[in-house]
Write an enzyme that holds these catalytic residues in place. Structure first.
Site, PDB file in Angstrom:
ATOM      1  N   ASN A  56       1.975  -5.270  -3.102  1.00  0.00           N
ATOM      2  CA  ASN A  56       0.582  -5.602  -2.787  1.00  0.00           C
ATOM      3  C   ASN A  56      -0.206  -4.325  -2.488  1.00  0.00           C
ATOM      4  OD1 ASN A  56      -1.385  -7.704  -2.063  1.00  0.00           O
ATOM      5  ND2 ASN A  56      -1.145  -6.995   0.052  1.00  0.00           N
ATOM      6  N   HIS A  62     -10.431  -6.181  -2.105  1.00  0.00           N
ATOM      7  CA  HIS A  62     -11.474  -5.873  -1.102  1.00  0.00           C
ATOM      8  C   HIS A  62     -12.605  -5.148  -1.837  1.00  0.00           C
ATOM      9  CE1 HIS A  62      -9.037  -7.130   2.239  1.00  0.00           C
ATOM     10  NE2 HIS A  62      -8.035  -6.365   1.822  1.00  0.00           N
ATOM     11  N   GLU A  89       0.798  -1.236   0.000  1.00  0.00           N
ATOM     12  CA  GLU A  89       0.000   0.000   0.000  1.00  0.00           C
ATOM     13  C   GLU A  89       0.829   1.285   0.000  1.00  0.00           C
ATOM     14  OE1 GLU A  89      -2.727  -0.547   3.275  1.00  0.00           O
ATOM     15  OE2 GLU A  89      -3.490  -2.421   2.448  1.00  0.00           O
ATOM     16  N   ASP A  98     -12.345 -10.200  -0.378  1.00  0.00           N
ATOM     17  CA  ASP A  98     -13.603 -10.282   0.366  1.00  0.00           C
ATOM     18  C   ASP A  98     -14.606  -9.376  -0.353  1.00  0.00           C
ATOM     19  OD1 ASP A  98     -12.715  -7.749   1.332  1.00  0.00           O
ATOM     20  OD2 ASP A  98     -12.232  -8.548   3.310  1.00  0.00           O
ATOM     21  N   GLU A 124      -6.243 -10.759  -1.102  1.00  0.00           N
ATOM     22  CA  GLU A 124      -7.041 -10.479   0.111  1.00  0.00           C
ATOM     23  C   GLU A 124      -8.526 -10.362  -0.231  1.00  0.00           C
ATOM     24  OE1 GLU A 124      -5.536  -7.107   2.318  1.00  0.00           O
ATOM     25  OE2 GLU A 124      -3.440  -7.612   1.901  1.00  0.00           O
TER      26      GLU A 124
HETATM   27  O1  9MR Z   1      -7.312  -8.001   8.623  1.00  0.00           O
HETATM   28  C1  9MR Z   1      -6.368  -7.171   9.262  1.00  0.00           C
HETATM   29  C2  9MR Z   1      -6.919  -6.655  10.572  1.00  0.00           C
HETATM   30  O2  9MR Z   1      -7.073  -7.720  11.497  1.00  0.00           O
HETATM   31  C3  9MR Z   1      -6.021  -5.588  11.143  1.00  0.00           C
HETATM   32  O3  9MR Z   1      -6.617  -5.008  12.286  1.00  0.00           O
HETATM   33  C4  9MR Z   1      -5.779  -4.520  10.083  1.00  0.00           C
HETATM   34  C5  9MR Z   1      -4.908  -3.397  10.586  1.00  0.00           C
HETATM   35  O4  9MR Z   1      -4.710  -2.430   9.602  1.00  0.00           O
HETATM   36  O5  9MR Z   1      -5.199  -5.108   8.943  1.00  0.00           O
HETATM   37  C6  9MR Z   1      -6.037  -6.018   8.328  1.00  0.00           C
HETATM   38  O6  9MR Z   1      -5.486  -6.528   7.153  1.00  0.00           O
HETATM   39  C7  9MR Z   1      -5.174  -5.576   6.142  1.00  0.00           C
HETATM   40  C8  9MR Z   1      -3.982  -6.116   5.377  1.00  0.00           C
HETATM   41  O7  9MR Z   1      -2.924  -6.383   6.245  1.00  0.00           O
HETATM   42  C9  9MR Z   1      -3.556  -5.156   4.281  1.00  0.00           C
HETATM   43  N1  9MR Z   1      -4.649  -4.810   3.421  1.00  0.00           N
HETATM   44  C10 9MR Z   1      -5.861  -4.376   4.068  1.00  0.00           C
HETATM   45  C11 9MR Z   1      -6.295  -5.393   5.127  1.00  0.00           C
HETATM   46  C12 9MR Z   1      -7.612  -4.980   5.764  1.00  0.00           C
HETATM   47  O8  9MR Z   1      -7.467  -3.797   6.470  1.00  0.00           O
END
Ligand code: 9MR
Length: 388
Positions: A222, A258, A175, A288, A286
């Site tokens: 990513n 997402h 990101e 969903d 990722e």
């Molecule tokens: O699913 C993850 C969540 O449990 C954490 O609290 C969060 C913190 O930013 O990160 C989530 O996973 C992220 C991933 O690492 C990167 N892309 C976005 C995902 C959803 O926020």
């Protein structure tokens, strides 16, 4: 986008029936009722994808793996790869400077090995989930730019070396771009800017350090919203071209995936294709699909994991099918990962109140119709073998 006719007809029929029958609740009482073939339902996603060479993965919550039997069994049985949802992030592995805690990541690697699964390492360089000693907000830091570059180098090399040989794909950088395609302002971009370097220069460095530490691991950039053609995915494409032109060891581009049914379905296949045309692997990392969910009765501000409308539910199913079909249509798309097992594990309700029901299993770990849809897509696919 091509859809198997039967599947689409089934989805539409279900939407029409549910819309006619009830104002709000779209999901059938027993989701298994729509599993069209019991024989198919007994086969795992990974097994159905195996003849195509596609890996099917899931993001795993460290505290549930091993602790919840049904969860653990589904993770082991349905998927050929796993991604630590949080266990390998910087705040988890180095909560204090120089004090490493590999326990949760190691447990995931051990479980994957025991189950014959590959691991997608996530993530080495990010602005988020940094430990407080390094940066409390992802931008500011008590360290000098020179120190930050050295801290980053040490982190990447230490972590990749620790997991050398255990990781199939590393999400090396996560990101780094804004929606308008400009570099995201972070502790990393600002350190490099202050050093008189390109604010995205840390990306090339991180890939080189990671490659040095484990030459066998495939290295990915990513990001989210790369699925749609626009300034961000254009900038990521330009970034990938620059990295390749400079001989940076980047192997692949991770499309997080997402999606929300409140937006149109992205031109995902075209975007996967144009990165594949650069000679890169691509992956959905990722996935969903969230939609508006019904409020919980008598509890203000609380939400169920039930889609609010039949249309939203039908759209979710189409989006799931669409993401998998886009990946299957592009031979360089080597893996497809869902971001969490069940709606009860999902990050969505905490971040998008009023949206949810984004995963393939429900709050009680029952399979949802979306899962049967994906099984059918895989079982009926004539996709080309994957190119790695
Ligand atoms: O699913 C993850 C969540 O449990 C954490 O609290 C969060 C913190 O930013 O990160 C989530 O996973 C992220 C991933 O690492 C990167 N892309 C976005 C995902 C959803 O926020």
């Amino acid at each position: 986008m091509k859809h198997p006719q039967t599947l689409i007809a089934g989805i539409l029929a279900l939407a029409v029936t549910a819309a006619g029958a009830s104002a709000a609740v779209a999901a059938p009482a027993d989701p298994r009722a729509v599993d069209r073939s019991p024989a198919l339902a007994s086969r795992s996603l990974a097994a159905l994808a195996e003849p195509i060479g596609l890996e099917i993965g899931v993001a795993v919550a460290a505290d549930q793996l091993g602790a919840d039997r049904k969860y653990t069994k589904l993770v082991a049985g349905q998927f050929s790869t796993v991604t630590p949802e949080n266990a390998m992030k910087w705040e988890s592995v180095e909560p204090q400077q120089g004090v490493f805690d590999w326990a949760a990541g190691d447990a995931l690697v051990a479980s994957a090995e025991a189950n014959g699964q590959l691991v997608r390492g996530h993530t080495l360089v990010w602005h988020s989930q940094l430990p407080d000693w390094l940066s409390p907000d992802g931008v500011s830091s008590d360290f000098s730019p020179e120190e930050l570059r050295e801290i980053l180098r040490e982190h990447v090399i230490t972590q990749v070396t620790h997991y050398k040989g255990d990781i199939w794909h590393w999400d090396v950088v996560n990101e780094a771009l804004n929606e308008d395609g400009t570099p995201r302002v972070s502790v990393w971009s600002e350190a490099y800017r202050a050093l008189g370097l390109d604010p995205l220069g840390y990306i090339a460095d991180a890939f080189r350090w990671a490659h040095e530490a484990d030459p066998e691991a495939k290295l990915y950039y990513n990001d989210y919203n790369l699925e749609f053609t626009g300034p961000k995915s254009n900038a990521a494409h330009a970034l990938a071209q620059d990295l390749l032109a400079d001989g940076v060891p980047i192997d692949g581009m991770g499309f997080q995936g997402h999606l929300s049914t409140q937006y149109g379905f992205p031109d995902l296949e075209a975007n996967l294709d144009r990165f594949a045309d650069l000679g890169l692997e691509v992956a959905l990392t990722e996935v969903d699909v969230r939609t508006a969910v019904a409020p919980r009765k008598n509890h203000e501000g609380e939400w169920t994991s039930t889609p609010a409308t039949a249309e939203g539910f039908a759209a979710q199913r189409e989006y799931w099918v669409g993401t998998l079909e886009a990946c299957l249509a592009v031979p360089a798309c080597v893996s497809y990962t869902v971001w969490g097992l069940a709606d009860s594990n999902s990050w969505i309700p905490g971040v998008f109140p009023g949206e949810g029901a984004a995963l393939l299993w429900d709050d009680h770990l029952n399979a949802k119709p979306q899962l049967a849809d994906l099984r059918e897509v895989l079982a009926t696919s004539d996709a080309a073998p994957r190119v790695r």
